[in-house]
Design a protein around this motif. Structure first.
Motif, PDB file in Angstrom:
ATOM      1  N   LYS A   7      56.575 -37.879 -43.857  1.00 43.30           N
ATOM      2  CA  LYS A   7      56.708 -38.997 -44.792  1.00 43.30           C
ATOM      3  C   LYS A   7      57.838 -38.635 -45.738  1.00 43.30           C
ATOM      4  O   LYS A   7      57.809 -37.579 -46.375  1.00 43.30           O
ATOM      5  CB  LYS A   7      55.412 -39.220 -45.561  1.00 43.30           C
ATOM      6  CG  LYS A   7      55.477 -40.366 -46.521  1.00 43.30           C
ATOM      7  CD  LYS A   7      54.159 -40.556 -47.244  1.00 43.30           C
ATOM      8  CE  LYS A   7      54.264 -41.682 -48.243  1.00 43.30           C
ATOM      9  NZ  LYS A   7      53.074 -41.756 -49.083  1.00 43.30           N
ATOM     10  N   ASP A  20      60.125 -39.780 -48.999  1.00 44.83           N
ATOM     11  CA  ASP A  20      60.150 -40.644 -50.175  1.00 44.83           C
ATOM     12  C   ASP A  20      61.444 -40.364 -50.938  1.00 44.83           C
ATOM     13  O   ASP A  20      61.616 -39.295 -51.515  1.00 44.83           O
ATOM     14  CB  ASP A  20      58.927 -40.343 -51.043  1.00 44.83           C
ATOM     15  CG  ASP A  20      58.825 -41.245 -52.245  1.00 44.83           C
ATOM     16  OD1 ASP A  20      59.491 -42.299 -52.270  1.00 44.83           O
ATOM     17  OD2 ASP A  20      58.065 -40.897 -53.175  1.00 44.83           O
ATOM     18  N   ARG A  37      64.013 -40.399 -53.851  1.00 44.24           N
ATOM     19  CA  ARG A  37      63.839 -40.409 -55.303  1.00 44.24           C
ATOM     20  C   ARG A  37      65.059 -40.950 -56.043  1.00 44.24           C
ATOM     21  O   ARG A  37      64.948 -41.815 -56.879  1.00 44.24           O
ATOM     22  CB  ARG A  37      63.527 -38.995 -55.816  1.00 44.24           C
ATOM     23  CG  ARG A  37      62.203 -38.467 -55.360  1.00 44.24           C
ATOM     24  CD  ARG A  37      61.124 -39.361 -55.891  1.00 44.24           C
ATOM     25  NE  ARG A  37      59.820 -38.849 -55.503  1.00 44.24           N
ATOM     26  CZ  ARG A  37      58.701 -39.334 -55.956  1.00 44.24           C
ATOM     27  NH1 ARG A  37      58.709 -40.325 -56.792  1.00 44.24           N
ATOM     28  NH2 ARG A  37      57.562 -38.847 -55.563  1.00 44.24           N
ATOM     29  N   PHE A  70      64.976 -36.286 -52.467  1.00 42.49           N
ATOM     30  CA  PHE A  70      63.832 -36.920 -51.824  1.00 42.49           C
ATOM     31  C   PHE A  70      62.688 -35.936 -51.653  1.00 42.49           C
ATOM     32  O   PHE A  70      62.852 -34.725 -51.801  1.00 42.49           O
ATOM     33  CB  PHE A  70      64.230 -37.538 -50.480  1.00 42.49           C
ATOM     34  CG  PHE A  70      64.862 -36.589 -49.513  1.00 42.49           C
ATOM     35  CD1 PHE A  70      64.121 -35.991 -48.518  1.00 42.49           C
ATOM     36  CD2 PHE A  70      66.221 -36.301 -49.593  1.00 42.49           C
ATOM     37  CE1 PHE A  70      64.706 -35.113 -47.628  1.00 42.49           C
ATOM     38  CE2 PHE A  70      66.813 -35.432 -48.693  1.00 42.49           C
ATOM     39  CZ  PHE A  70      66.047 -34.827 -47.707  1.00 42.49           C
ATOM     40  N   THR A 108      54.150 -30.804 -49.394  1.00 42.33           N
ATOM     41  CA  THR A 108      55.194 -31.669 -49.948  1.00 42.33           C
ATOM     42  C   THR A 108      56.334 -30.792 -50.441  1.00 42.33           C
ATOM     43  O   THR A 108      56.114 -29.841 -51.178  1.00 42.33           O
ATOM     44  CB  THR A 108      54.652 -32.523 -51.110  1.00 42.33           C
ATOM     45  OG1 THR A 108      53.553 -33.304 -50.641  1.00 42.33           O
ATOM     46  CG2 THR A 108      55.722 -33.438 -51.661  1.00 42.33           C
TER      47      THR A 108
END
Length: 154
Positions: A7, A9, A11, A50, A63
């Motif tokens: 995943k 994401d 930023r 990210f 993460t």
């Protein structure tokens, strides 16, 4: 985006070097309602930050915060803009604003009704080797470094 068990994401994107413009020819009329703009930047840097979330070999969620940086040199951008001006608003410009050279452009631009890019050309003279930081797993960082070194040292 969730792809192949990852995943991602995004930023933020940071741009540095906008002050390195060495040539600029902006707002040059090339036709009815069309303005050509050409800018040459000597040195631009982009950094994309990210988060990547994935499961490690023990199925524990991990993460990582990562950044990818790229440096471009001799970036020449040509863009043609199709504009429409609200003439009734243009008539409201105060004379004092026109005589102040720092206020002319923002003042006129505020009276534009619509702006659309009709042509865009970007030519990059040189792309420097990208950087990537933030991998917790050293092997992934080493693979990226080896790949980018081979790619950019041809």
């Amino acid at each position: 985006a969730d792809t192949l068990g990852f995943k991602v994401d995004f930023r933020q994107v940071k741009i540095a070097g906008l002050d390195s413009a060495s040539k600029a020819n902006v707002l040059k009329p090339t036709g009815p309602q069309t303005l050509k703009n050409s800018i040459l930047w000597d040195d631009l840097s982009f950094t994309l930050d990210f988060l990547v979330e994935y499961l490690d070999e023990s199925a524990v969620s991990v993460t990582e915060t990562m950044s990818i940086g790229i440096r471009l040199q001799q970036v020449h951008v040509d863009i043609e803009l199709l504009t429409s001006v609200d003439l009734s608003l243009l008539g409201e410009i105060q004379m004092q604003s026109i005589f102040n050279s720092f206020e002319v452009l923002p003042c006129v631009l505020s009276k534009l009704d619509n702006v659309a890019a009709t042509e865009l050309s970007v030519v990059v003279g040189e792309i420097k080797e990208p950087t990537i930081t933030g991998f917790l797993v050293p092997q992934v960082s080493e693979i990226f470094d080896a790949f980018s070194t081979k790619l950019y040292n041809r």
